[in-house]
Design a protein around this motif. Sequence first.
Motif, mmCIF file in Angstrom:
data_model
loop_
_atom_site.group_PDB
_atom_site.id
_atom_site.type_symbol
_atom_site.label_atom_id
_atom_site.label_comp_id
_atom_site.label_asym_id
_atom_site.label_seq_id
_atom_site.Cartn_x
_atom_site.Cartn_y
_atom_site.Cartn_z
ATOM 1 N N ALA A 67 30.976 107.414 -34.119
ATOM 2 C CA ALA A 67 32.282 106.550 -34.070
ATOM 3 C C ALA A 67 32.556 105.897 -32.538
ATOM 4 N N LYS A 68 33.008 104.934 -32.450
ATOM 5 C CA LYS A 68 33.041 104.347 -31.195
ATOM 6 C C LYS A 68 34.655 104.176 -30.755
ATOM 7 N N GLY A 69 34.910 104.583 -29.519
ATOM 8 C CA GLY A 69 36.402 104.158 -29.067
ATOM 9 C C GLY A 69 36.551 103.014 -28.679
ATOM 10 N N ILE A 70 37.813 102.635 -28.434
ATOM 11 C CA ILE A 70 38.100 101.296 -27.813
ATOM 12 C C ILE A 70 37.558 101.175 -26.365
ATOM 13 N N LEU A 71 37.727 102.390 -25.442
ATOM 14 C CA LEU A 71 36.934 102.197 -24.088
ATOM 15 C C LEU A 71 35.660 102.677 -23.911
ATOM 16 N N GLY A 72 34.783 102.878 -25.052
ATOM 17 C CA GLY A 72 33.283 102.875 -25.115
ATOM 18 C C GLY A 72 32.955 104.436 -25.418
ATOM 19 N N ALA A 73 33.757 105.443 -25.571
ATOM 20 C CA ALA A 73 33.527 106.668 -25.926
ATOM 21 C C ALA A 73 32.680 106.691 -27.193
ATOM 22 N N VAL A 74 31.794 107.616 -27.276
ATOM 23 C CA VAL A 74 31.028 107.598 -28.516
ATOM 24 C C VAL A 74 30.860 109.126 -28.898
ATOM 25 N N VAL A 75 31.573 109.400 -30.301
ATOM 26 C CA VAL A 75 31.557 110.522 -30.787
ATOM 27 C C VAL A 75 30.887 110.681 -32.177
ATOM 28 N N THR A 76 30.119 111.477 -32.492
ATOM 29 C CA THR A 76 29.792 111.877 -33.693
ATOM 30 C C THR A 76 30.450 112.871 -34.807
ATOM 31 N N PRO A 77 31.200 112.340 -35.735
ATOM 32 C CA PRO A 77 32.059 113.278 -36.277
ATOM 33 C C PRO A 77 31.202 114.419 -37.161
ATOM 34 N N GLY A 96 45.155 108.077 -32.473
ATOM 35 C CA GLY A 96 45.575 106.574 -32.688
ATOM 36 C C GLY A 96 44.481 105.569 -32.114
ATOM 37 N N GLY A 97 45.016 104.666 -31.747
ATOM 38 C CA GLY A 97 43.973 103.465 -31.417
ATOM 39 C C GLY A 97 44.018 102.437 -32.445
ATOM 40 N N ILE A 98 43.850 101.205 -32.184
ATOM 41 C CA ILE A 98 43.847 100.131 -33.360
ATOM 42 C C ILE A 98 43.131 100.409 -34.754
ATOM 43 N N GLY A 99 42.119 101.336 -34.440
ATOM 44 C CA GLY A 99 41.225 101.726 -35.880
ATOM 45 C C GLY A 99 42.191 102.578 -36.640
ATOM 46 N N ALA A 100 43.108 103.161 -35.959
ATOM 47 C CA ALA A 100 43.937 104.140 -36.986
ATOM 48 C C ALA A 100 44.679 103.311 -38.316
ATOM 49 N N GLN A 101 44.666 102.041 -37.990
ATOM 50 C CA GLN A 101 45.020 101.293 -39.258
ATOM 51 C C GLN A 101 43.922 101.681 -40.631
ATOM 52 N N GLU A 102 43.023 101.843 -40.254
ATOM 53 C CA GLU A 102 42.067 102.291 -41.460
ATOM 54 C C GLU A 102 42.678 103.344 -42.274
ATOM 55 N N TYR A 103 43.591 104.243 -41.852
ATOM 56 C CA TYR A 103 44.145 105.297 -42.651
ATOM 57 C C TYR A 103 45.633 105.014 -43.126
ATOM 58 N N PHE A 104 46.149 103.889 -42.793
ATOM 59 C CA PHE A 104 47.603 103.607 -42.977
ATOM 60 C C PHE A 104 47.847 103.523 -44.527
ATOM 61 N N HIS A 105 46.971 103.164 -45.375
ATOM 62 C CA HIS A 105 47.189 103.367 -46.810
ATOM 63 C C HIS A 105 45.830 104.066 -47.556
ATOM 64 N N ASN A 106 45.326 105.124 -46.712
ATOM 65 C CA ASN A 106 44.566 105.966 -47.193
ATOM 66 C C ASN A 106 44.877 107.208 -47.986
ATOM 67 N N THR A 107 44.684 107.133 -49.312
ATOM 68 C CA THR A 107 45.380 108.364 -49.927
ATOM 69 C C THR A 107 44.783 109.658 -49.690
#
Length: 194
Positions: A67-77, A96-107
């Motif tokens: 997974a890639k962060g906004i500032l370039g950090a790379v982390v393997t879940p 958070g971060g802009i990517g958190a929108q992925e979970y706004f409507h995630n059951t």
Amino acid sequence: MGALKSFLFLIPLVLLVSGSVLAKNSKKILMIIAHQNFRDEELLIPKKLFEKEGYEVVIASSSLKPAKGILGAVVTPQILLDQVEVKDYDAIVFVGGIGAQEYFHNTKAHKIAKETGSQGKVLGAICLAPRILAEAGVLKGKRATVWSSEGKVLEEKGAKYTGKTVEVDGKVVTGSGPQAAEEFAKSILKLLKS
């Protein structure tokens, strides 16, 4: 010879019992990140502080690919969101971060948030991520903060939006953005110690 057999029989039993005691004493925090565009500081600063206090940090996401962060950090879940068992953790933290929108409507994300609350565990969300908690219904009647663009949504979902840097209400900790990462993490640790 009989004493030796008894002793050898007891070794696995002692290891089994001590292993289960160690398992019960293990301290774990789950941090949930978006697969793309999570906010680096909101993951890395709390993770470092949690580990310094002896917590094992497990990272979950929607994919096990790096997974890639906004500032370039790379982390393997380590685990998928679908594999999360709330009972296995002392706290659940949505990054958070802009990517958190992925979970706004995630059951599944909503289910995790609700279960964390119903099991009386510490629940955290920072930046845009408190919106996930609001959408799950767990912020109703609670004081909370979020990235300012989402304050109105929190209010519409029944939260008492305060606009503070960090807000703690019961066992729910919310933070307003990357500048709050350290205070946010310390507030979670304080709750875990109380």
